[in-house]
Design an enzyme around this catalytic site. Structure first.
Site, PDB file in Angstrom:
ATOM      1  N   ASN A   1      12.212  30.353 -38.878  1.00  0.00           N
ATOM      2  CA  ASN A   1      11.107  30.761 -38.005  1.00  0.00           C
ATOM      3  C   ASN A   1      10.002  29.715 -38.159  1.00  0.00           C
ATOM      4  OD1 ASN A   1       8.936  31.958 -36.757  1.00  0.00           O
ATOM      5  ND2 ASN A   1       9.078  33.901 -37.879  1.00  0.00           N
TER       6      ASN A   1
ATOM      7  N   ARG B   1      -6.743  40.529 -32.506  1.00  0.00           N
ATOM      8  CA  ARG B   1      -6.666  40.580 -31.035  1.00  0.00           C
ATOM      9  C   ARG B   1      -7.187  41.918 -30.523  1.00  0.00           C
ATOM     10  NH1 ARG B   1      -0.646  39.163 -31.310  1.00  0.00           N
ATOM     11  NH2 ARG B   1      -0.670  36.974 -31.899  1.00  0.00           N
TER      12      ARG B   1
ATOM     13  N   ARG C   1      14.345  32.017 -34.770  1.00  0.00           N
ATOM     14  CA  ARG C   1      13.496  32.978 -34.091  1.00  0.00           C
ATOM     15  C   ARG C   1      12.694  32.214 -33.043  1.00  0.00           C
ATOM     16  NH1 ARG C   1       7.652  35.334 -35.241  1.00  0.00           N
ATOM     17  NH2 ARG C   1       7.697  36.888 -33.595  1.00  0.00           N
TER      18      ARG C   1
ATOM     19  N   HIS D   1       8.067  41.011 -30.259  1.00  0.00           N
ATOM     20  CA  HIS D   1       8.583  41.768 -31.418  1.00  0.00           C
ATOM     21  C   HIS D   1       9.911  42.462 -31.098  1.00  0.00           C
ATOM     22  CE1 HIS D   1       4.109  42.362 -32.703  1.00  0.00           C
ATOM     23  NE2 HIS D   1       4.616  41.362 -33.394  1.00  0.00           N
TER      24      HIS D   1
ATOM     25  N   GLU E   1      13.736  41.601 -39.193  1.00  0.00           N
ATOM     26  CA  GLU E   1      14.023  40.743 -38.038  1.00  0.00           C
ATOM     27  C   GLU E   1      15.029  39.652 -38.395  1.00  0.00           C
ATOM     28  OE1 GLU E   1       9.625  40.804 -37.841  1.00  0.00           O
ATOM     29  OE2 GLU E   1       9.919  40.329 -35.733  1.00  0.00           O
TER      30      GLU E   1
END
Ligand code: ADP
Length: 409
Positions: free
Chosen positions: A7, A241, A91, A180, A384
């Site tokens: 990743n 955010r 990823r 996600h 993940e």
């Protein structure tokens, strides 16, 4: 088969090496501050002590070379040669509408990924760099791309389109994509396993609460709606955010404070969310501590806003699916914060959700709903990397299978 899961972020490289016969992680690590003189290498090889040191790693190539050195180190290496890596699973963040599934990376795939850069200018370039460097390092090793957006490609058009001129979708791809995906997919399947029911028969809401946060409605195993949109800015209140907001606010602030697009982007992505609301931190542990130990009013308010937004989404997704069988909390906050799970689930009995405060007082896996609760509520650690490794094995396996078939034909 040994699969390396990679990743590559803008300033980090995260990796795991898995032995797929047992799905065991034989080494994992995180390299931070890539591009700096004081990059931090964290490496955990199975059977040895964790290693952490600071060194200069001025680009992603240097970071990936360092990772390969650690994996093959003469003292604590878990493999002798990098060629023992049978496949690499990457990823990849944004696959837009071009990728609804994981794919074997080819020159054509890289070209398509490059076309998606304008939708994810921060994420896709380092992802592509990672693919290119691994291809140089291991030119004969298959590489697979697993997209964050792919799982959400099953959303119906009425869920992914905005109330904007349709031309903008056709010309510029302006629509909800969602992110996600591998995490929502994984925890929904784990919940179905725990319930002992086929996922095709279940309506599940998965709540991924990390630094970034998103919530997904999964009907019959398919994503039918999700809170992140064209970009990861939409939806829940996150670490930094803002999530959902009146789209006129950026115009208002731009005029009022004389802010340009870059400054507004920074404000909404990096200075808002829990950081902006708490006026303290984006780390949920700190905010929770201040609320619980000092009854700090600002942190209490921030927590209420955070949980209220999640609650609203659960209600709307239950309505969107016409029912609800399970809610799953996952990722850093979701797996570790009983307080947030409790605040979200409070007063939701009307929807069939009731949780057991004692069982909920835990970290990691638990079924936190009461035996009477019509809706099962879980805390499930996400994984993940495992989804990426499994997809990689499957795709490489089918490729080898088809080669054998071709050879046999
Ligand atoms: P990402 O992968 O998006 O960077 P993670 O899934 O690792 O993020 O989640 C990071 C968040 O999880 C941070 O805000 C951190 O404060 C929060 N977190 C970790 N442990 C706890 C805990 N025990 N209680 C509350 N929040 C926690």
């Amino acid at each position: 088969m040994k699969v390396l899961v990679l990743n590559c972020g803008s300033s980090s490289v995260k990796y795991q090496l898995l032995e797929m016969e047992t799905e065991e992680v034989i080494a994992k690590g995180l390299i931070e501050r890539v591009g700096k003189n004081d990059a931090i290498v964290n490496h955990s090889p199975k059977g040895y002590d964790k290693i952490k040191y600071v060194t200069a790693l001025l680009d992603h190539r240097a970071a990936i070379e360092k990772m390969l050195c650690e994996l093959t180190d003469s003292n604590h290496g878990v493999i002798h040669d990098k060629k023992e890596i049978d496949a690499v699973g990457h990823r990849l963040v944004h696959g837009a509408e071009k990728f609804a599934h994981s794919v074997l990376v080819t020159a054509e795939v890289i070209a398509k990924m490059e076309e998606c850069i304008e939708l994810a200018p921060l994420h896709n370039p380092p992802n592509i760099t990672g693919v290119r460097i691994m291809d140089e390092q291991l030119p004969n090793t298959p590489q697979v791309g697993v997209f964050d957006t792919a799982f959400h490609q099953t959303m119906p058009d009425y869920a992914y389109l905005y109330g904007l001129p349709y031309e903008l979708y056709r010309q510029h791809g302006v629509r909800r994509y969602g992110f996600h995906g591998t995490s929502h997919f994984y925890v929904a399947h784990e919940a179905a396993k725990k319930l002992g029911k086929p996922i095709e028969s279940l309506k599940i809401i998965t709540v991924h609460l990390g630094n970034g946060a998103s919530i997904t409605a999964i009907d019959g195993g398919k994503s039918v709606d999700t809170s992140m949109g064209l970009t990861p800015l939409e939806g829940l209140v996150m670490g930094t955010r803002c999530g959902d907001l009146d789209p006129a606010i950026p115009f208002f602030l731009g005029r009022k404070m004389n802010l340009g697009i870059k400054e507004l982007d920074d404000l909404l992505n990096k200075k808002s969310g829990m950081l902006g609301l708490s006026m303290l931190s984006n780390d949920m542990r700190e905010i929770e501590d201040k609320m619980l130990k000092e009854k700090d009013p600002q942190c209490t308010l921030a927590m209420k806003i955070y949980c209220y937004r999640i609650k609203k989404y659960i209600g709307s997704y239950a309505a969107a699916m016409g029912g609800l069988d399970a809610v799953v909390f996952t990722a850093g906050v979701g797996e570790n914060s009983p307080v947030i799970r409790e605040m979200v689930c409070d007063n939701m009995e009307f929807l069939g959700i009731s949780i057991d405060a004692k069982v909920n007082d835990c970290r990691g896996y638990a079924r936190i709903s009461t035996p009477e609760s019509r809706v099962a509520v879980f805390s499930i650690p996400t994984n993940e990397e495992l989804v990426i490794a499994r997809d990689t094995k499957k795709i490489v396996g089918s490729m080898q299978g088809s080669k054998e078939t071709a050879a046999g034909a």
